[in-house]
Design a protein around this motif. Structure first.
Motif, PDB file in Angstrom:
ATOM      1  N   THR A 100      90.997 -63.590 -38.952  1.00 24.97           N
ATOM      2  CA  THR A 100      92.234 -62.908 -39.432  1.00 24.97           C
ATOM      3  C   THR A 100      91.877 -61.542 -40.259  1.00 24.97           C
ATOM      4  OG1 THR A 100      92.327 -64.294 -41.580  1.00 24.97           O
ATOM      5  CG2 THR A 100      93.479 -65.253 -39.681  1.00 24.97           C
ATOM      6  N   GLY A 101      90.648 -61.532 -40.891  1.00 28.26           N
ATOM      7  CA  GLY A 101      90.450 -60.345 -41.710  1.00 28.26           C
ATOM      8  C   GLY A 101      90.849 -60.282 -42.969  1.00 28.26           C
ATOM      9  N   LYS A 102      91.442 -61.512 -43.454  1.00 31.41           N
ATOM     10  CA  LYS A 102      91.907 -61.778 -44.794  1.00 31.41           C
ATOM     11  C   LYS A 102      90.756 -62.502 -45.550  1.00 31.41           C
ATOM     12  CE  LYS A 102      96.681 -62.415 -43.149  1.00 31.41           C
ATOM     13  NZ  LYS A 102      97.722 -62.985 -43.210  1.00 31.41           N
ATOM     14  N   LEU A 103      90.977 -61.902 -47.236  1.00 33.18           N
ATOM     15  CA  LEU A 103      90.126 -62.567 -48.166  1.00 33.18           C
ATOM     16  C   LEU A 103      90.513 -63.825 -48.467  1.00 33.18           C
ATOM     17  CD1 LEU A 103      88.168 -61.651 -50.221  1.00 33.18           C
ATOM     18  CD2 LEU A 103      90.213 -61.360 -51.973  1.00 33.18           C
TER      19      LEU A 103
ATOM     20  N   THR B 184      83.331 -66.526 -41.281  1.00 34.06           N
ATOM     21  CA  THR B 184      83.257 -65.851 -42.548  1.00 34.06           C
ATOM     22  C   THR B 184      82.265 -64.617 -42.453  1.00 34.06           C
ATOM     23  OG1 THR B 184      81.869 -67.149 -43.775  1.00 34.06           O
ATOM     24  CG2 THR B 184      84.082 -67.773 -43.784  1.00 34.06           C
TER      25      THR B 184
ATOM     26  N   GLY C  58      87.809 -58.394 -37.481  1.00 33.22           N
ATOM     27  CA  GLY C  58      88.114 -59.836 -37.018  1.00 33.22           C
ATOM     28  C   GLY C  58      87.460 -60.258 -35.933  1.00 33.22           C
TER      29      GLY C  58
ATOM     30  N   ARG D  78      96.457 -51.306 -47.796  1.00 32.94           N
ATOM     31  CA  ARG D  78      95.862 -52.125 -48.499  1.00 32.94           C
ATOM     32  C   ARG D  78      95.246 -53.619 -47.693  1.00 32.94           C
ATOM     33  NH1 ARG D  78      96.254 -51.721 -53.696  1.00 32.94           N
ATOM     34  NH2 ARG D  78      98.096 -50.336 -54.781  1.00 32.94           N
ATOM     35  N   SER D  79      95.383 -53.348 -46.012  1.00 32.61           N
ATOM     36  CA  SER D  79      94.752 -54.381 -45.492  1.00 32.61           C
ATOM     37  C   SER D  79      93.321 -54.186 -45.619  1.00 32.61           C
ATOM     38  CB  SER D  79      95.443 -54.506 -44.188  1.00 32.61           C
ATOM     39  OG  SER D  79      95.396 -53.411 -43.399  1.00 32.61           O
ATOM     40  N   SER D  80      92.441 -55.107 -45.284  1.00 34.69           N
ATOM     41  CA  SER D  80      90.979 -54.962 -45.103  1.00 34.69           C
ATOM     42  C   SER D  80      90.582 -54.325 -44.003  1.00 34.69           C
ATOM     43  CB  SER D  80      90.339 -56.354 -45.314  1.00 34.69           C
ATOM     44  OG  SER D  80      90.246 -56.892 -44.061  1.00 34.69           O
TER      45      SER D  80
ATOM     46  N   TYR E 147      85.500 -62.837 -46.498  1.00 38.42           N
ATOM     47  CA  TYR E 147      86.746 -62.698 -45.429  1.00 38.42           C
ATOM     48  C   TYR E 147      86.452 -63.574 -44.206  1.00 38.42           C
ATOM     49  CZ  TYR E 147      87.706 -58.456 -48.409  1.00 38.42           C
ATOM     50  OH  TYR E 147      87.951 -57.684 -49.471  1.00 38.42           O
ATOM     51  N   SER E 148      87.689 -63.859 -43.856  1.00 35.48           N
ATOM     52  CA  SER E 148      87.836 -64.719 -42.360  1.00 35.48           C
ATOM     53  C   SER E 148      87.670 -63.804 -41.387  1.00 35.48           C
ATOM     54  CB  SER E 148      89.013 -65.273 -42.135  1.00 35.48           C
ATOM     55  OG  SER E 148      89.405 -65.864 -41.016  1.00 35.48           O
TER      56      SER E 148
END
Length: 533
Positions: free
Chosen positions: A336-339, A363, A203, A197-199, A332-333
């Motif tokens: 970090t690759g997070k939403l 982003t 990064g 479930r990680s993008s 996304y960042s």
């Protein structure tokens, strides 16, 4: 070819009929003087059944005038290694002699965006310089391996035909490449696959090996586009060209959009098939037909599983899961690759080419438009592979009928390569009748042309151009007397003698004719040489 054209060349490339029968004068009752330079089926009737097989010598071919572009292409093909080495030496000397240019020149050899973490690198536009450097490296490495390793290896392995040796070397080079990069791709994918479930956003930086692997793959496909356009084209040239362009577009956009991990998975799937396919072709060139058929069967199974089952599974996952589970629409960042935000906007090119247009952006977005770009490219690639799979199924049908496995996608590799040597004729010549003689050769006689040696003093060429009624048009003269030319045969042979183009046999004949002429005080007859012997 019409017998009024090219007579001079054909007389130099004659069928040595008189020598094959042990006489230069009598050919079943028909002397040489009774025949034209290149008699057509309507000029003479002979039932010639030689006691010895005549020797057919290859007729020299004169290439048509080539364009500057074609000459340039041939020069590049023949000097790939030299050109690559010169470019590398030029870059090295530039780096050594101009310190102010070292950073720019160095971008063709090493990654330019090191991160604080050891062994990790940022992505940026100067990565394309490294791709260009890898293209030159692969071009030179391919030429070096083929010329000094693989072509000699093909000769030692018993591959005799010139074209088969080249094909063997090409496929052997691909095997070497795929062994390294397929293995590397599988290892990198297994060690660097994110959780469910990680993008899939990579990064801001990537590990050294991952970046080099992806950039090398981009360079390899660029170099393959270069190769298929400068070397001999195959039957499926445009399918291959389209496949390479789509593959390169996927690599370019996925690297620019920081989607490297899905790209590694697709590359590993594709390379596994190509590795087995190239191995099967090598076995075919080596004459190991049973092993080739086994490898071909494994290739078909691997192709279907990797390129139609696994690949279509990835397509389905991108269509159904990407925007709902793994890659939700949003921003996304890059660190970090997070939403960060559920708003993915509607920009496409800015996202797909962000690494090259704005490498310092914090982003990056994923939206439905971006998703459909990937689906279109991947779907187009699948359509090409389906077309190829249809051809493969035809080969499978032939194999099941007892025929050997053959690659219908490539050119005719079984056609015989004619070497520059004398080839004995297996079928004796027979000649058809003309209006002045009755046929004695039988109903099954074949209509062929005969080429005979004419004495340098007897044969003269008629004038080629004759004006017709002042109309300005020119007409060739008919008849079997030869072609039009202002140069007689004796003068032509003298010129060929001076530049070393006459064979030893022809030189001996000319010397003997001159001796006969000197002793008799006149022009020798065609049979004089044979009588002196």
């Amino acid at each position: 070819m019409d017998h009024t054209e090219g007579g001079a060349l054909e007389c130099e490339d004659e069928v040595e009929y008189a020598q094959a029968n042990g006489s230069s004068h009598d050919m079943n009752g028909t002397g040489v003087e009774a025949l034209s330079i290149c008699a057509s089926p309507g000029d003479v009737e002979v039932d010639a059944t030689p006691t010895h097989s005549p020797i057919l010598r290859r007729r020299p071919t004169f290439p048509e005038k080539e364009s500057m572009g074609e000459l340039l292409r041939q020069g590049v093909v023949e000097h790939q290694l030299g050109l690559s080495l010169n470019l590398v030496l030029l870059a090295a000397l530039t780096w050594l002699m101009f310190p102010s240019l070292r950073q720019r020149v160095g971008s063709f050899f090493v990654l330019q965006y090191p991160a604080a973490a050891l062994g990790r690198y940022y992505q940026g536009p100067r990565d394309l310089n490294l791709v260009a450097g890898f293209v030159v490296l692969f071009t030179g490495l391919r030429a070096l391996c083929m010329d000094y390793l693989l072509l000699p290896l093909a000769a030692k392995a018993g591959v005799r035909q010139k074209k088969a040796k080249v094909r063997f070397a090409e496929q052997a080079y691909l095997v070497l490449y795929y062994v390294v990069f397929w293995t590397g791709g599988v290892v990198l994918f297994a060690c660097d696959t994110p959780s469910l479930r990680s993008s899939t956003i990579a990064g801001q930086f990537e590990e050294l090996l991952v970046s080099l692997y992806y950039l090398c793959q981009m360079a390899f496909w660029i170099q393959q586009i270069f190769v298929i356009n400068i070397e001999e084209r195959r039957k499926d040239h445009w399918q291959m060209f389209t496949h390479h362009i789509v593959t390169l577009a996927l690599l370019f956009t996925s690297y620019g959009h920081r989607q490297i991990r899905p790209g590694v998975a697709i590359l590993a799937l594709m390379d596994s098939v190509d590795l087995i396919f190239s191995t099967a072709k090598i076995l075919r060139y080596l004459g190991r037909q049973t092993a080739c058929d086994i490898a071909f069967g494994l290739f078909v199974l691997t192709w279907f599983f990797a390129r139609h089952v696994c690949y279509c599974t990835l397509l389905w996952s991108l269509y159904t899961h990407a925007s709902n589970t793994v890659m939700l629409d949003g921003t996304y960042s890059t660190a970090t690759g997070k939403l960060i935000s559920p708003d993915g906007g509607n920009r496409v090119l800015d996202n797909l080419l962000q690494v090259f247009l704005d490498p310092e952006a914090e982003t990056i977005a994923w939206n439905s438009a971006t998703q459909w770009v990937y689906l279109s490219l991947l779907g187009g690639l699948q359509m090409i592979t389906i077309g190829w799979f249809v051809m493969i199924c035809r080969v499978v049908a032939k194999v099941l009928q007892g025929h050997p496995a053959d690659d219908t996608r490539s050119d005719d590799e079984d056609e015989e390569d004619i070497e520059d040597e004398d080839i004995p004729a297996t079928t004796p010549y027979k000649f058809a009748k003309n209006d002045m003689h009755q046929s004695t050769a039988g109903a099954d006689s074949e209509k062929r042309f005969i080429e005979v040696t004419a004495s340098s003093e007897e044969m003269r060429y008629q004038s080629r151009e004759a004006s017709i009624g002042g109309s300005g048009k020119k007409k060739r003269k008919g008849g079997a007397g030869g072609i039009s030319s202002s140069l007689n045969l004796g003068e032509r042979k003298d010129i060929l003698n001076r530049i070393g183009c006459l064979s030893d046999e022809q030189l001996a004949r000319e010397r003997e004719l001159r001796e006969v002429k000197g002793s008799d005080g006149g022009s020798p007859k065609p049979g004089d040489v044979g009588r002196r012997k």
